[in-house]
Write a protein that holds these residues in place. Sequence first.
Motif, mmCIF file in Angstrom:
data_model
loop_
_atom_site.group_PDB
_atom_site.id
_atom_site.type_symbol
_atom_site.label_atom_id
_atom_site.label_comp_id
_atom_site.label_asym_id
_atom_site.label_seq_id
_atom_site.Cartn_x
_atom_site.Cartn_y
_atom_site.Cartn_z
ATOM 1 N N GLU A 111 -28.335 7.589 16.849
ATOM 2 C CA GLU A 111 -27.238 7.971 17.747
ATOM 3 C C GLU A 111 -25.883 7.786 17.068
ATOM 4 O O GLU A 111 -24.936 8.510 17.357
ATOM 5 N N GLY A 112 -25.787 6.826 16.160
ATOM 6 C CA GLY A 112 -24.543 6.574 15.445
ATOM 7 C C GLY A 112 -24.288 7.547 14.301
ATOM 8 O O GLY A 112 -23.220 7.539 13.701
ATOM 9 N N GLY A 113 -25.282 8.373 13.977
ATOM 10 C CA GLY A 113 -25.073 9.382 12.937
ATOM 11 C C GLY A 113 -25.950 9.253 11.714
ATOM 12 O O GLY A 113 -25.843 10.059 10.786
ATOM 13 N N ALA A 114 -26.830 8.251 11.675
ATOM 14 C CA ALA A 114 -27.735 8.124 10.529
ATOM 15 C C ALA A 114 -28.817 9.203 10.623
ATOM 16 O O ALA A 114 -29.198 9.615 11.725
ATOM 17 N N ILE A 115 -29.328 9.636 9.465
ATOM 18 C CA ILE A 115 -30.416 10.617 9.486
ATOM 19 C C ILE A 115 -31.775 9.937 9.486
ATOM 20 O O ILE A 115 -32.800 10.592 9.664
ATOM 21 N N GLY A 116 -31.782 8.623 9.253
ATOM 22 C CA GLY A 116 -33.049 7.911 9.228
ATOM 23 C C GLY A 116 -32.845 6.419 9.099
ATOM 24 O O GLY A 116 -31.725 5.935 8.924
ATOM 25 N N LEU A 117 -33.982 5.709 9.186
ATOM 26 C CA LEU A 117 -33.975 4.261 9.091
ATOM 27 C C LEU A 117 -35.159 3.841 8.233
ATOM 28 O O LEU A 117 -36.287 4.241 8.499
#
Length: 129
Positions: free
Chosen positions: A101-107
């Motif tokens: 939701e904060g803008g990362a494409i992955g974790l």
Amino acid sequence: MSVLVLVVDDEPDVEALFRQQFRHDLRAQRFVMDFAISAADALSRIARPIEQTLILILSDINMPGMTGLEMLPKVRELRPEVPIIMITAYGDPETKRTAIEGGAIGLLTKPINFTLLREEIDRRLAQVR
């Protein structure tokens, strides 16, 4: 064209680990890796002109001062075109949701799956070449 992957992590051994994992790529000059020891350090680096094309930011979530999640919207403002992958020891669904939701494409969770990370870097390299 020289391309850059920026790794943001406060742990001193992370740089050695990443350089070891990507030593062949770095020696072959497929890309350059740079390391920032804090979110503030990373923001100051990406706010100014960079010689290389920044293709990916990898950031730890838990860092003293500004966390990786707090850094996310600031990076999105400065470099909206650069994908960000967050790294954490705690890969729970809530953390992943917050990162996306904060803008990362992955974790990525620790220990990092460097095979998956290499595939992601290869995809980014293919897009700029």
